[in-house]
Scaffold this motif. Structure first.
Motif, PDB file in Angstrom:
ATOM      1  N   TYR A 607       0.853  -1.193   0.000  1.00 25.60           N
ATOM      2  CA  TYR A 607       0.000   0.000   0.000  1.00 25.60           C
ATOM      3  C   TYR A 607       0.885   1.238   0.000  1.00 25.60           C
ATOM      4  CZ  TYR A 607       1.086  -1.142   4.838  1.00 25.60           C
ATOM      5  OH  TYR A 607       1.737  -1.526   5.982  1.00 25.60           O
ATOM      6  N   VAL A 627      -3.959  -2.007  10.052  1.00 27.21           N
ATOM      7  CA  VAL A 627      -3.984  -2.803   8.834  1.00 27.21           C
ATOM      8  C   VAL A 627      -3.779  -4.278   9.158  1.00 27.21           C
ATOM      9  CG1 VAL A 627      -2.844  -3.223   6.611  1.00 27.21           C
ATOM     10  CG2 VAL A 627      -3.179  -0.880   7.416  1.00 27.21           C
ATOM     11  N   LEU A 630      -6.907  -5.780  10.641  1.00 23.03           N
ATOM     12  CA  LEU A 630      -7.929  -6.003   9.621  1.00 23.03           C
ATOM     13  C   LEU A 630      -7.597  -7.232   8.781  1.00 23.03           C
ATOM     14  CD1 LEU A 630      -8.544  -2.311   8.460  1.00 23.03           C
ATOM     15  CD2 LEU A 630     -10.136  -3.773   9.722  1.00 23.03           C
ATOM     16  N   ILE A 646     -10.709  -2.741   4.058  1.00 19.80           N
ATOM     17  CA  ILE A 646      -9.671  -1.847   4.589  1.00 19.80           C
ATOM     18  C   ILE A 646      -9.945  -0.410   4.180  1.00 19.80           C
ATOM     19  CG2 ILE A 646      -7.219  -1.274   4.465  1.00 19.80           C
ATOM     20  CD1 ILE A 646      -6.643  -4.252   4.164  1.00 19.80           C
ATOM     21  N   TYR A 647     -10.319  -0.199   2.916  1.00 24.78           N
ATOM     22  CA  TYR A 647     -10.597   1.169   2.475  1.00 24.78           C
ATOM     23  C   TYR A 647     -11.854   1.724   3.157  1.00 24.78           C
ATOM     24  CZ  TYR A 647     -11.181   5.198  -0.556  1.00 24.78           C
ATOM     25  OH  TYR A 647     -11.320   6.467  -1.017  1.00 24.78           O
ATOM     26  N   GLU A 649     -12.850   0.943   6.153  1.00 23.95           N
ATOM     27  CA  GLU A 649     -12.446   1.298   7.516  1.00 23.95           C
ATOM     28  C   GLU A 649     -11.669   2.610   7.536  1.00 23.95           C
ATOM     29  OE1 GLU A 649     -14.566  -1.372   9.325  1.00 23.95           O
ATOM     30  OE2 GLU A 649     -13.170  -0.103  10.448  1.00 23.95           O
TER      31      GLU A 649
END
Length: 677
Positions: A607, A627, A630, A646-647, A649
């Motif tokens: 990322y 991260v 998750l 993830i995005y 959150e």
């Protein structure tokens, strides 16, 4: 255009302009639980619908696989994968805030016949679709038609299901051209009537102005400006009633699908040379006749093609004529600007009105290619332009006291037009950025969401730029010997500056991407090239280079100012780090390269710092630890679902402010459903 925007809102209750806070369809479902249709405006059911190619639900039979298509858009595939001829079923589940008494759907024309079902019950139909051979999916016939249907219905519960079946054999583009509008029955009907009244008003006004100037030209011989001006008014009035809401269909029922298409195309083709001829008649020294004659020959040829050839063939000419129209508009703008600089009589008035037409033409190009959902504005802009030109021609033909009064009115109009131009500049910039985003995606081979599979590995990408264009870049390549290389770069800053830098990165990376260097050697080579070429402008960027061995047992990696990599297997989660400076910062720096063994089942997450360095308060970062948690919680989820979670959150973490930087997530996993417990 700001004037047109306010005029349309006042006449249409704002229905044609969906705003950013309104819900959009996602994965074949639109959630209206927080949208009260009784108190708020009708809503466009635009967004991502489910679509089944070569499946006609009303006919029954085995369903074809579902895919997701954006509405409005054509279903034509890139590189000729799917042509305009065909049929399919679009599906949307609408969730309401409660059970309403009576709702309505406004179903505009599609390409080029359709049937609408609500909760499995037929609700509207336009054209006829037949299947001569029931066992052959590819055997079908279409009697096309242009129809705008207003459908009233009573929802049976707090949700309902829409099946929109569309078939096309006659147009180069097939699909769901214009989204359906949903609203409270009376409110939506009022908005629809207002749109129709506006089209009638504009067309009637244009027709009267055109006839007046044609009469004036017949009385005064040699008055070619009035002649062309009158013809232009008549052409735009005709276009106004045959395009848009197609009000002419209610009064001329004998006209079919082909007639409407031909009239729409021919009026567009002829309007361009007629308008240039008008400018030539008014300012003969600022525009060369040979250029106008060239446009006339092109328009005549296109018109003959539209008259002679079938619809499915002559509609291809529109893409070429878009370029002709753009160049002709630029030529007209240049000539009028030159006339204004030379202080020709009436040049400022004509130039101000022409800006409306030019911007409306650009807007219509975006609408016709599905970048906008607003509708055609050419006839509206032409009406505003023609009113100003009527004043100019009246002033030009008389030299009495009325000229002074008209001049004072024009001075007031000029102030208003300048204000409108400033407001419209923002809209043009936004449209340009949208085009720039598509160009960047094509140049860099970027996608907002993408999945690739290579020899036992799955790669999922989620790319979320902060603005229309962004500074994140990724590449995945498989070598002939089975090794796979992944490269991620994050340009400093964001927006246009970062987007331009990604093009330089891609250009330099192309020279090294297929070389058999290790990840560290690859970044070292890129850093040396960038430092030598761009050190004077301080061009630096972070990067991550990963290489998975051909036997899928070893991961090599090197990080240059990039965030850590998260490696997850069945037993643990590793955070992989490798400290190196930014690419291009130091000359002759040898970037470190590290390796780690991989288990048979693994998951890797890369990322950019837009994820982990996102902060809502001073020192409160999203962070790598979040991260990792998750990933642990989502170890049994599909990889693309994990990236989306993830995005999601991250958005929750940031609250109403949203991310402050571009965010790129790239996941890799061995080819299986999920990481085992």
């Amino acid at each position: 255009m700001a004037c047109l925007f306010l005029l349309t809102i006042s006449c249409e209750d704002g229905e044609s302009f969906p705003t950013s806070f309104r819900p959009f369809a996602i994965q074949g479902e639109i959630d209206l639980k927080n949208y009260d249709l009784d108190t708020r405006d009708p809503i466009l059911l635009a967004g991502l619908w489910k679509f089944r190619w070569l499946y006609w639900k009303a006919k029954g039979g085995e369903e074809t696989p579902a895919e997701i298509l954006n509405v409005p858009s054509a279903w034509n595939g890139k590189n000729g994968e799917r042509l305009g001829a065909g049929y399919g079923t679009y599906e949307l589940e609408v969730k309401l805030s409660r059970q309403y008494k009576e709702l309505a759907l406004l179903v505009p024309e599609q390409s080029s016949a359709y049937r609408l079902f609500i909760d499995g019950v037929p609700a509207a139909e336009c054209g006829v679709v037949r299947f001569p051979v029931s066992t052959d999916r590819t055997s079908f016939e279409v009697d096309p038609a242009w129809c705008n249907r207003f459908v009233r219905f009573f929802p049976k519960s707090d949700s309902f299901h829409i099946d929109m079946m569309i078939a096309n054999t006659d147009h180069r583009l097939g699909g769901f051209w214009a989204p359906i509008r949903l609203g409270e029955s009376e409110s939506l009907h009022k908005a629809w009537e207002n749109e129709r009244y506006l089209d009638v008003f504009l067309a009637g006004g244009l027709f009267c102005i055109g006839m007046l100037h044609l009469l004036f030209a017949s009385v005064r011989k040699g008055e070619s400006a009035s002649l062309y001006f009158g013809f232009f008014c008549i052409i735009m009035a005709t276009r106004g009633i045959f395009a848009g809401t197609r009000i002419a269909a209610d009064y001329l029922p004998f006209l079919g699908f082909g007639h409407f298409i031909r009239i729409e195309y021919i009026t567009f083709y002829l309007a361009i040379p007629v308008f240039l001829s008008y400018i030539l008649a008014v300012f003969p020294r600022e525009l060369k006749r040979i250029l106008v004659d060239l446009v006339w020959w092109i328009a005549i040829l296109a018109t003959l093609i539209a008259l002679v050839l079938p619809v499915r063939i002559f509609t291809f000419t529109i893409t070429i004529y878009y370029l002709v129209a753009f160049l002709a508009g630029t030529l007209g703008l240049y000539s009028l600007t030159k006339a204004a600089v030379r202080k020709r009589q009436g040049a400022i008035t004509i130039l101000g009105g022409f800006v409306f037409v030019y911007v409306a033409m650009v807007h219509d190009l975006f609408y016709a290619t599905f970048f906008l959902d607003t509708g055609y504005f050419a006839h509206v802009a032409s009406f505003v332009f023609l009113l100003s030109q009527s004043i100019f021609l009246s002033v030009r033909s008389s030299e009495n006291m009325d000229r002074i009064m008209d001049l004072s009115k024009n001075l007031e109009k000029r102030v208003e037009e300048r204000t409108k131009q400033l407001r419209n500049a923002l809209r043009v910039i936004r449209n340009d950025l949208t085009v720039a985003r598509e160009i960047q995606k094509d140049l860099l081979h970027l996608n907002d969401e993408e999945r690739k599979e290579f020899s036992g590995l799955i790669f999922d990408v989620l790319n979320k730029p902060l603005a229309e264009v962004g500074g994140d870049f990724y590449d995945i390549v498989e070598f002939p010997d089975g090794r796979i290389r992944v490269f991620i770069a994050d340009a400093t800053g964001h927006g246009v500056q970062a987007a331009l830098l990604t093009i330089l990165i891609r250009r330099a990376y192309e020279d090294h991407r297929l070389l058999s260097n290790s990840p560290g050697e690859l970044i070292s080579s890129l850093s040396m090239e960038f430092h030598n070429k761009y050190k004077n402008v301080g061009t630096f960027f972070s990067a991550a280079s990963l290489e998975i061995s051909s036997d899928r047992k070893t991961l090599g990696y090197s990080l240059a100012g990039a965030p850590s990599i998260v490696l997850q297997d069945a037993s643990k989660v590793n955070i992989l780090e490798c400290e190196n400076p930014l690419v291009g910062l130091l000359p002759d720096f040898a970037y470190k390269n590290r390796t780690i063994e991989l288990n048979s089942e693994f998951r890797i997450l890369c990322y950019t710092d837009g994820l982990t360095e996102a902060s809502r308060d001073m020192g409160d970062y999203f962070g790598t630890e979040r991260v990792v948690r998750l990933m642990e919680h989502g170890k049994n989820a599909e990889l693309n679902s994990l990236l989306a979670t993830i995005y999601s959150e991250l958005l929750k973490f940031m609250g109403g402010g949203g991310p402050k930087d571009d965010v790129l997530l790239l996941g890799i996993e061995s080819k299986r459903a999920r990481v085992s417990d």
